[in-house]
Design an enzyme around this catalytic site. Sequence first.
Site, PDB file in Angstrom:
ATOM      1  N   PRO A 161      -2.026 108.780  13.911  1.00 42.84           N
ATOM      2  CA  PRO A 161      -0.676 109.346  13.873  1.00 42.84           C
ATOM      3  C   PRO A 161       0.027 109.288  12.516  1.00 42.84           C
ATOM      4  O   PRO A 161       1.206 109.617  12.430  1.00 42.84           O
ATOM      5  CB  PRO A 161       0.074 108.491  14.897  1.00 42.84           C
ATOM      6  N   GLY A 162      -0.644 108.842  11.479  1.00 41.62           N
ATOM      7  CA  GLY A 162      -0.085 108.948  10.141  1.00 41.62           C
ATOM      8  C   GLY A 162       0.448 107.686   9.518  1.00 41.62           C
ATOM      9  O   GLY A 162       1.016 107.732   8.422  1.00 41.62           O
ATOM     10  N   GLY A 163       0.253 106.541  10.158  1.00 36.50           N
ATOM     11  CA  GLY A 163       0.792 105.295   9.618  1.00 36.50           C
ATOM     12  C   GLY A 163       0.198 104.936   8.263  1.00 36.50           C
ATOM     13  O   GLY A 163       0.919 104.551   7.335  1.00 36.50           O
ATOM     14  N   LYS A 164      -1.103 105.063   8.133  1.00 39.12           N
ATOM     15  CA  LYS A 164      -1.754 104.708   6.864  1.00 39.12           C
ATOM     16  C   LYS A 164      -1.457 105.746   5.786  1.00 39.12           C
ATOM     17  O   LYS A 164      -1.314 105.403   4.606  1.00 39.12           O
ATOM     18  CB  LYS A 164      -3.256 104.532   7.079  1.00 39.12           C
ATOM     19  N   ASP A 169      -6.850 115.916  10.342  1.00 43.16           N
ATOM     20  CA  ASP A 169      -7.149 115.457  11.699  1.00 43.16           C
ATOM     21  C   ASP A 169      -7.707 116.624  12.491  1.00 43.16           C
ATOM     22  O   ASP A 169      -7.298 117.775  12.290  1.00 43.16           O
ATOM     23  CB  ASP A 169      -5.914 114.893  12.398  1.00 43.16           C
ATOM     24  N   ASP A 202     -12.131 118.981  11.600  1.00 44.62           N
ATOM     25  CA  ASP A 202     -13.057 117.881  11.852  1.00 44.62           C
ATOM     26  C   ASP A 202     -13.578 117.392  10.507  1.00 44.62           C
ATOM     27  O   ASP A 202     -14.095 118.179   9.702  1.00 44.62           O
ATOM     28  CB  ASP A 202     -14.209 118.395  12.722  1.00 44.62           C
ATOM     29  N   ASP A 221     -10.631 106.290   8.161  1.00 42.16           N
ATOM     30  CA  ASP A 221     -10.274 105.493   9.339  1.00 42.16           C
ATOM     31  C   ASP A 221     -10.905 106.189  10.538  1.00 42.16           C
ATOM     32  O   ASP A 221     -10.255 106.953  11.246  1.00 42.16           O
ATOM     33  CB  ASP A 221      -8.746 105.416   9.464  1.00 42.16           C
ATOM     34  N   CYS A 252     -11.169  99.975  13.955  1.00 43.68           N
ATOM     35  CA  CYS A 252     -10.515  98.930  14.749  1.00 43.68           C
ATOM     36  C   CYS A 252     -11.508  98.435  15.797  1.00 43.68           C
ATOM     37  O   CYS A 252     -11.174  98.251  16.962  1.00 43.68           O
ATOM     38  CB  CYS A 252      -9.220  99.420  15.386  1.00 43.68           C
TER      39      CYS A 252
END
Length: 443
Positions: free
Chosen positions: A274-277, A293, A319, A338, A391
């Site tokens: 969702p764009g945090g990094k 994305d 992709d 990520d 993660c």
Amino acid sequence: MPLRPSRAVRKPALPPLAEDSLALALSIAGEIVAGVINGRSLNDGLAGVWRTYPELSAAQRGAIMDLSYGCLRDYGRASLVLSRLLQQPLTETHTDGLLRVTLHRLETRPDQAHTTVDQAVEAAARIAGGGLKGLVNGVLRNALRQKDSLALTIKADSEASLRHPKWWIERIRKTWPREWASILEANNQHPPMSLRVNRRRATQREVIEALAEAGHPTRPLGEWGLRLEKPAPVAALPGFNEGLFSVQDWGAQQAAPLLDVADGMKVLDACSAPGGKAAHILEIADCSLTALDSDPLRLERVRTNLDRLGLAAQLQSLDARRIADRWRGERFDRILADVPCSASGVVRRHPDIKWLRRADDIGSFATVQAEILEALWSVLAPGGKMLYVTCSLFSEENSLQIARFAARHGDCTRVPLHGALERMLLPDADHDGFFLSLLQKNT
């Protein structure tokens, strides 16, 4: 007032249950859990409920979420108990979900046992014509009567006592022979809520003081992170809408600084939503960032988050494995990879993952990760760096993946992180589980 679905959703209304009743919360949570059993993610289930019943109060939403998350953390316990108390598995999935949710509440709120059973029976009377009301009543009252013997049964069963599938337990035990028990225990806890201060709009001290004044004490994590002593709805936190900070796990906050981004660089965030990094990178350096994305809808979340923070990036729906087709001849100075993974390091935030994943899924994720790495390496500039992040806690997606990649590429150098070739964060009180490895392309 009875709760009815919105007219926009073609779904039979829930039979009338008082909007503030425990019966309603048990029924809806049971429906969500039933969806997970049938392969639907918990996030999708909750989102569907919020759309279908928009008039649910904040208190009811909170109760439904607590019941759903708690039941799925304890899913293995309920499965064992129901196998002892039912002559055969239930085929009516909503009732099955209701029983699982109610068993969880009986274990966590024993002081309200009789109220819980009565409310569950009331909910059962309004499911599938009420034909299973007697069965629900009998199963739950037997669970109370056999509480002590069932507790011994749970203790003797690894899946029920450790609250993870057996294959998952064995894989974690093999990968982490010393830490496996603490990892599983951490997975069963409520996750911490951490914030990342937007250094372009505020200081850590300013945010700490503003939150404290509003009754949300925090403690600092590093130079720009904060951990709330008690999680709270983000809408209740002053400064969020103004873009003073973002909600981001402290472990995830480790990624952007390790990428070693400087002003003027061309940077790619390859699996951005969702764009945090991506936002963190832009807070650190004045760079030209492309956020990629494969899902256009998820990419909109990146745009929304960047807009709130006053940041800008080029957004592309693609992709990552097809990136060479779009960026022929172009090269990036830095790439954040990520990648999609098993998410085994964040299951306390997504407890459904434990029960939806299968052992052979790990190999499938590893294959996709290898394909993404190969594609991204082709657009990394000589001398450039790529940070690989998951993660996951499973070595097939982490250390083994990177070792195999480095062995295939003579132009790849593994850059030490804090004195080691890779960084593994195991889930603990402050952060989730993350794996990070920095690769440099030789000139």
